[in-house]
Design a protein around this motif. Structure first.
Motif, PDB file in Angstrom:
ATOM      1  N   TYR A 193       0.895   0.292   4.770  1.00  0.00           N
ATOM      2  CA  TYR A 193       1.985   0.625   3.683  1.00  0.00           C
ATOM      3  C   TYR A 193       1.172   0.258   2.151  1.00  0.00           C
ATOM      4  CZ  TYR A 193       6.046   1.512   0.924  1.00  0.00           C
ATOM      5  OH  TYR A 193       7.072   1.800   0.037  1.00  0.00           O
ATOM      6  N   PHE A 194       0.698  -0.878   2.565  1.00  0.00           N
ATOM      7  CA  PHE A 194       0.035  -1.700   1.165  1.00  0.00           C
ATOM      8  C   PHE A 194      -1.420  -1.036   1.105  1.00  0.00           C
ATOM      9  CE2 PHE A 194      -2.526  -5.486  -0.318  1.00  0.00           C
ATOM     10  CZ  PHE A 194      -1.990  -5.223  -1.733  1.00  0.00           C
ATOM     11  N   GLU A 195      -2.110  -0.358   1.973  1.00  0.00           N
ATOM     12  CA  GLU A 195      -3.465   0.336   1.776  1.00  0.00           C
ATOM     13  C   GLU A 195      -3.040   1.658   1.107  1.00  0.00           C
ATOM     14  OE1 GLU A 195      -6.754   2.545   4.471  1.00  0.00           O
ATOM     15  OE2 GLU A 195      -5.528   1.287   5.317  1.00  0.00           O
ATOM     16  N   LYS A 196      -1.958   2.191   1.508  1.00  0.00           N
ATOM     17  CA  LYS A 196      -1.413   3.519   0.943  1.00  0.00           C
ATOM     18  C   LYS A 196      -1.054   3.390  -0.678  1.00  0.00           C
ATOM     19  CE  LYS A 196       1.756   7.211   2.065  1.00  0.00           C
ATOM     20  NZ  LYS A 196       2.369   8.169   1.596  1.00  0.00           N
ATOM     21  N   ILE A 197      -0.466   2.302  -0.916  1.00  0.00           N
ATOM     22  CA  ILE A 197      -0.214   2.093  -2.531  1.00  0.00           C
ATOM     23  C   ILE A 197      -1.469   1.762  -3.366  1.00  0.00           C
ATOM     24  CG2 ILE A 197       1.009   0.404  -3.964  1.00  0.00           C
ATOM     25  CD1 ILE A 197       3.088  -0.042  -1.731  1.00  0.00           C
ATOM     26  N   LEU A 198      -2.448   0.819  -2.466  1.00  0.00           N
ATOM     27  CA  LEU A 198      -3.551   0.724  -3.372  1.00  0.00           C
ATOM     28  C   LEU A 198      -4.469   2.056  -3.676  1.00  0.00           C
ATOM     29  CD1 LEU A 198      -5.075  -2.312  -1.453  1.00  0.00           C
ATOM     30  CD2 LEU A 198      -3.869  -2.380  -3.846  1.00  0.00           C
ATOM     31  N   LYS A 199      -4.255   2.901  -2.615  1.00  0.00           N
ATOM     32  CA  LYS A 199      -5.212   3.908  -2.765  1.00  0.00           C
ATOM     33  C   LYS A 199      -4.525   5.057  -3.953  1.00  0.00           C
ATOM     34  CE  LYS A 199      -7.327   4.316   1.616  1.00  0.00           C
ATOM     35  NZ  LYS A 199      -7.424   5.028   3.082  1.00  0.00           N
ATOM     36  N   GLU A 200      -2.909   4.645  -4.025  1.00  0.00           N
ATOM     37  CA  GLU A 200      -2.370   5.854  -4.969  1.00  0.00           C
ATOM     38  C   GLU A 200      -2.293   5.167  -6.290  1.00  0.00           C
ATOM     39  OE1 GLU A 200       1.493   5.984  -3.397  1.00  0.00           O
ATOM     40  OE2 GLU A 200       0.979   7.450  -1.652  1.00  0.00           O
ATOM     41  N   THR A 201      -2.818   4.144  -6.721  1.00  0.00           N
ATOM     42  CA  THR A 201      -2.815   3.438  -7.875  1.00  0.00           C
ATOM     43  C   THR A 201      -4.065   2.647  -8.332  1.00  0.00           C
ATOM     44  OG1 THR A 201      -1.908   1.396  -7.249  1.00  0.00           O
ATOM     45  CG2 THR A 201      -0.266   3.245  -7.938  1.00  0.00           C
ATOM     46  N   LYS A 202      -4.295   2.473  -9.481  1.00  0.00           N
ATOM     47  CA  LYS A 202      -5.467   1.901  -9.917  1.00  0.00           C
ATOM     48  C   LYS A 202      -5.556   0.405 -10.188  1.00  0.00           C
ATOM     49  CE  LYS A 202      -7.399   6.219 -11.848  1.00  0.00           C
ATOM     50  NZ  LYS A 202      -7.744   6.873 -13.142  1.00  0.00           N
ATOM     51  N   GLN A 203      -4.301   0.030  -9.918  1.00  0.00           N
ATOM     52  CA  GLN A 203      -3.947  -1.501 -10.169  1.00  0.00           C
ATOM     53  C   GLN A 203      -4.978  -2.390  -9.200  1.00  0.00           C
ATOM     54  OE1 GLN A 203       0.095  -1.681  -9.704  1.00  0.00           O
ATOM     55  NE2 GLN A 203       0.287  -2.575 -11.714  1.00  0.00           N
TER      56      GLN A 203
END
Length: 326
Positions: A193-203
């Protein structure tokens, strides 16, 4: 320089993983006068230390300028409430996982825990396939089968476990096993889930870790007052804390940051090597120093299978090049 950083980050990962497991196990079984420290409070302190470490890293990335740091934190966290809220789910699961690891190491020896916890490779792979539509190769599926077989052998009851049951009942062993299995599933889901979030944003990963730590400390405090509120009112938040407790807390806080560094500088095969080395060190130290573990041939066979599966999962067969014509 990159090669030096690769092996340095890997060496730190081996040290952090092995020392955290062993010191946590020792701190939960050490017999001392007075109340033992509350693991729920240790989880909260670790989250706060992680936030502090990540703020310092963002400060470094901001060229050590306080105004720039303030602007980055304001723009990336306060001005993006929905992005920040996305981290509430994995943060809550990570908090549960961190509490479960204390339960597991209170009931299992470090070696058995280390090997069994590698099932998180299986859960991470399955969640990656379902949530990220990741495709696994033949070698990876084979490694998952070998991994499950290895863990089954490690958990296979033996005569030495029967003698150890005098100190640790079968019930406590079962509690430890269930805690590890739930931690494996929570680790797999939260990680993907965390990996998915990291891939979807540039933060940056440091900003994301600050957000994780913020929610983690809130969920952790809720857990402290729900499960340990009575003991807290009697003996205080820092009851039973000593030098060893603080070492455990610092090692746990650094865990996520070390993994982030390894992801940046190392590859899967070297990560597998670090995991394998950590398992071997934990087994040796559990036997010679903690003296709470008697290895058997079945355990060794299972551990070898798990180590082999760890390497095989990270193996990336390269296609053969075109033959050179004379």
């Amino acid at each position: 320089m990159s090669t030096n950083l690769k092996y340095l980050s890997l060496g730190i990962l081996v040290f952090q993983t092995t020392s955290l497991v062993l010191t946590m196990r020792y701190s939960r079984t050490l017999k001392e006068e007075g109340p033992r420290y509350l693991s729920s409070t240790a989880v909260v302190i670790a989250e706060l230390l992680k936030i502090l470490a990540c703020v310092l890293l963002v400060y470094k990335d901001s060229k050590c300028n306080l105004r720039t740091l303030n602007r980055v934190l304001h723009d990336e966290i306060l001005n993006k409430p929905m992005e920040t809220l996305k981290l509430a789910i994995p943060s809550g699961i990570y908090t549960l996982q961190n509490n479960l690891l204390y339960v597991a190491l209170s009931n299992l020896d470090a070696a058995t825990y280390q090997v069994t916890y590698q099932l998180k490779i299986l859960t991470t792979a399955l969640f990656s396939v379902s949530m990220l539509s990741k495709k696994l190769g033949v070698y990876q599926w084979l490694s998952l089968v070998i991994l499950m077989t290895g863990v089954a052998f490690v958990q296979w009851p033996s005569d030495s476990q029967a003698t150890a049951a005098k100190e640790h009942s079968a019930g406590s062993q079962f509690v430890g096993l269930i805690a590890v299995l739930i931690a494996c599933f929570s680790s797999g889901f939260a990680g993907v889930y965390f990996e998915k979030i990291l891939k979807e944003t540039k933060q940056s990963v440091w900003i994301r870790n600050i957000q994780l730590g913020f929610f983690g400390s809130i969920f952790g405090l809720m857990g402290v007052y729900i499960y340990d509120g009575e003991q807290l009112s009697k003996n205080g938040f820092f009851q039973g804390y000593n030098k060893l407790t603080w070492i455990v807390v610092v090692l746990q806080a650094l865990g996520g940051l070390v993994i982030a560094a390894v992801i940046k500088y190392a590859d899967n095969i070297l990560k597998g090597f670090a995991t394998s080395l950590s398992i071997i060190l934990s087994t040796l130290i559990s036997y010679f120093w903690l003296q709470d573990f008697v290895p058997t041939s079945v355990f060794f066979f299972g551990a070898v299978l798990v180590i082999a599966a760890t390497f095989l999962y990270g193996y990336d067969p390269k296609p053969a090049g075109n033959p050179i014509k004379a």
